[in-house]
Design a protein around this motif. Sequence first.
Motif, PDB file in Angstrom:
ATOM      1  N   ALA A 174       0.353  15.052 -51.765  1.00 18.78           N
ATOM      2  CA  ALA A 174       1.556  16.330 -51.474  1.00 18.78           C
ATOM      3  C   ALA A 174       1.975  17.068 -52.199  1.00 18.78           C
ATOM      4  CB  ALA A 174       1.909  15.668 -50.414  1.00 18.78           C
ATOM      5  N   TYR A 175       2.146  18.625 -52.523  1.00 16.52           N
ATOM      6  CA  TYR A 175       2.827  19.431 -53.203  1.00 16.52           C
ATOM      7  C   TYR A 175       4.001  20.354 -52.662  1.00 16.52           C
ATOM      8  CZ  TYR A 175      -0.828  17.360 -56.321  1.00 16.52           C
ATOM      9  OH  TYR A 175      -2.424  17.061 -57.571  1.00 16.52           O
ATOM     10  N   THR A 176       5.563  19.591 -52.532  1.00 18.73           N
ATOM     11  CA  THR A 176       6.067  20.911 -51.991  1.00 18.73           C
ATOM     12  C   THR A 176       6.753  21.310 -52.556  1.00 18.73           C
ATOM     13  OG1 THR A 176       6.352  19.204 -50.872  1.00 18.73           O
ATOM     14  CG2 THR A 176       8.041  20.737 -50.769  1.00 18.73           C
ATOM     15  N   ASN A 177       6.601  23.006 -53.250  1.00 18.20           N
ATOM     16  CA  ASN A 177       7.579  23.455 -54.434  1.00 18.20           C
ATOM     17  C   ASN A 177       6.860  23.074 -55.840  1.00 18.20           C
ATOM     18  OD1 ASN A 177       9.287  25.322 -52.628  1.00 18.20           O
ATOM     19  ND2 ASN A 177      10.153  23.388 -52.621  1.00 18.20           N
ATOM     20  N   SER A 190       3.417  14.060 -54.581  1.00 16.79           N
ATOM     21  CA  SER A 190       4.276  13.195 -53.962  1.00 16.79           C
ATOM     22  C   SER A 190       2.942  12.583 -53.320  1.00 16.79           C
ATOM     23  CB  SER A 190       5.874  13.925 -53.602  1.00 16.79           C
ATOM     24  OG  SER A 190       5.082  14.629 -51.573  1.00 16.79           O
ATOM     25  N   GLU A 191       3.517  11.202 -52.871  1.00 19.64           N
ATOM     26  CA  GLU A 191       2.227  10.888 -52.375  1.00 19.64           C
ATOM     27  C   GLU A 191       2.597   9.953 -50.660  1.00 19.64           C
ATOM     28  OE1 GLU A 191       1.271   6.315 -53.747  1.00 19.64           O
ATOM     29  OE2 GLU A 191       0.861   7.496 -55.684  1.00 19.64           O
ATOM     30  N   ARG A 192       2.017  10.995 -49.979  1.00 23.39           N
ATOM     31  CA  ARG A 192       2.528  10.258 -48.769  1.00 23.39           C
ATOM     32  C   ARG A 192       0.779   9.414 -47.939  1.00 23.39           C
ATOM     33  NH1 ARG A 192       6.034  14.155 -46.297  1.00 23.39           N
ATOM     34  NH2 ARG A 192       4.333  14.216 -44.296  1.00 23.39           N
ATOM     35  N   ASP A 193       1.224   8.730 -47.043  1.00 27.98           N
ATOM     36  CA  ASP A 193       0.404   7.920 -46.461  1.00 27.98           C
ATOM     37  C   ASP A 193      -0.758   8.011 -45.793  1.00 27.98           C
ATOM     38  OD1 ASP A 193       1.679   5.815 -48.412  1.00 27.98           O
ATOM     39  OD2 ASP A 193       2.719   4.454 -46.745  1.00 27.98           O
ATOM     40  N   ASN A 194      -1.788   8.023 -45.728  1.00 24.38           N
ATOM     41  CA  ASN A 194      -2.433   7.866 -44.492  1.00 24.38           C
ATOM     42  C   ASN A 194      -2.600   6.518 -44.055  1.00 24.38           C
ATOM     43  OD1 ASN A 194      -3.468  10.360 -46.050  1.00 24.38           O
ATOM     44  ND2 ASN A 194      -4.920   9.199 -47.213  1.00 24.38           N
ATOM     45  N   ASP A 195      -3.373   6.261 -42.841  1.00 26.19           N
ATOM     46  CA  ASP A 195      -3.365   5.165 -41.666  1.00 26.19           C
ATOM     47  C   ASP A 195      -4.364   4.101 -42.896  1.00 26.19           C
ATOM     48  OD1 ASP A 195      -1.246   6.326 -40.945  1.00 26.19           O
ATOM     49  OD2 ASP A 195      -2.444   6.803 -38.789  1.00 26.19           O
ATOM     50  N   GLU A 210      -6.330   6.363 -32.990  1.00 28.50           N
ATOM     51  CA  GLU A 210      -5.706   7.859 -33.625  1.00 28.50           C
ATOM     52  C   GLU A 210      -5.371   7.537 -34.728  1.00 28.50           C
ATOM     53  OE1 GLU A 210      -3.172   9.361 -30.767  1.00 28.50           O
ATOM     54  OE2 GLU A 210      -4.113  10.165 -29.781  1.00 28.50           O
ATOM     55  N   TYR A 211      -6.048   8.226 -35.850  1.00 24.72           N
ATOM     56  CA  TYR A 211      -5.171   7.643 -37.332  1.00 24.72           C
ATOM     57  C   TYR A 211      -5.207   8.694 -38.195  1.00 24.72           C
ATOM     58  CZ  TYR A 211     -10.160   7.241 -38.220  1.00 24.72           C
ATOM     59  OH  TYR A 211     -11.264   7.628 -37.936  1.00 24.72           O
ATOM     60  N   ILE A 212      -4.155   9.158 -39.469  1.00 22.31           N
ATOM     61  CA  ILE A 212      -4.046  10.139 -40.150  1.00 22.31           C
ATOM     62  C   ILE A 212      -5.128   9.712 -41.052  1.00 22.31           C
ATOM     63  CG2 ILE A 212      -2.867  11.016 -41.806  1.00 22.31           C
ATOM     64  CD1 ILE A 212      -0.469  10.689 -39.931  1.00 22.31           C
ATOM     65  N   ASP A 222       4.381  17.487 -43.164  1.00 26.01           N
ATOM     66  CA  ASP A 222       5.387  17.382 -41.583  1.00 26.01           C
ATOM     67  C   ASP A 222       4.407  18.477 -40.630  1.00 26.01           C
ATOM     68  OD1 ASP A 222       6.682  15.366 -42.982  1.00 26.01           O
ATOM     69  OD2 ASP A 222       8.254  16.777 -42.452  1.00 26.01           O
ATOM     70  N   ASN A 223       3.464  18.811 -41.328  1.00 23.09           N
ATOM     71  CA  ASN A 223       3.248  20.196 -40.300  1.00 23.09           C
ATOM     72  C   ASN A 223       1.749  20.746 -40.568  1.00 23.09           C
ATOM     73  OD1 ASN A 223       6.222  21.745 -39.733  1.00 23.09           O
ATOM     74  ND2 ASN A 223       5.673  22.323 -41.489  1.00 23.09           N
ATOM     75  N   PHE A 224       1.062  19.695 -41.470  1.00 19.78           N
ATOM     76  CA  PHE A 224      -0.190  19.808 -41.747  1.00 19.78           C
ATOM     77  C   PHE A 224      -1.017  18.340 -41.805  1.00 19.78           C
ATOM     78  CE2 PHE A 224      -3.772  19.885 -44.109  1.00 19.78           C
ATOM     79  CZ  PHE A 224      -4.784  21.280 -43.917  1.00 19.78           C
TER      80      PHE A 224
END
Length: 141
Positions: free
Chosen positions: A72-75, A79-84, A114-116, A122-124
Motif C-alpha cells: 500500500a502507498y500512503t503519500n 507499506s505492507e498490509r495483510d490479505n487474509d 468472506e476474505y480480503i 482503510d477505504n479501498f
Amino acid sequence: DFLVNSAFTLFAGASYNHTRYLDFNMDGNDLSGQQFPFAPEYKVSLGGSYRFINGLRVSSDIVYQSDSITLAYTNGVASERDNDSVTLVNLNGEYPLSKNLTVSAFVRNLLDREYITNNQNDNFLDVGAPRTFGIALRAEM
C-alpha cells in the motif's frame, strides 16, 4: 491422484512459494528483500471424486491459501498490509446426457467465506468472490 477403485479418486496438491525481491526500487521505495505482493507462501488442496454407475460424477475439494501481503502507498511511501488466509470448499457435478453432450454444475466457496484479497488502505480493498453457482452444457463435435 490416488485411484481408490474404478469409481472413487482422491487427489491432493501443495505448493510453497518463498518469493522475495532481490534488488528492486520503485518510486524511491526500496522493496529489496520484501515478499511479492499477492503471493501466499502456502497453498494446499484436498479432494475426491466419485462416479456413479449411471454416469453422474460428483467431486469436491477443500483449498487452503495462507495470507499474503499488499503493498500500500500512503503519500508515496510503501507499506505492507495483510490479505487474509482462507479455506474454501467447492463442489462439482457432471452428468452425460449422451455420448457427445454433458451437463455440469458447480458451487464455488460453498460456505460463503468472506476474505480480503487486496488490502490497499482503510477505504479501498478487494474481497474474494462470494458463493457462486454455475451450470454448463458441453457439446463435443
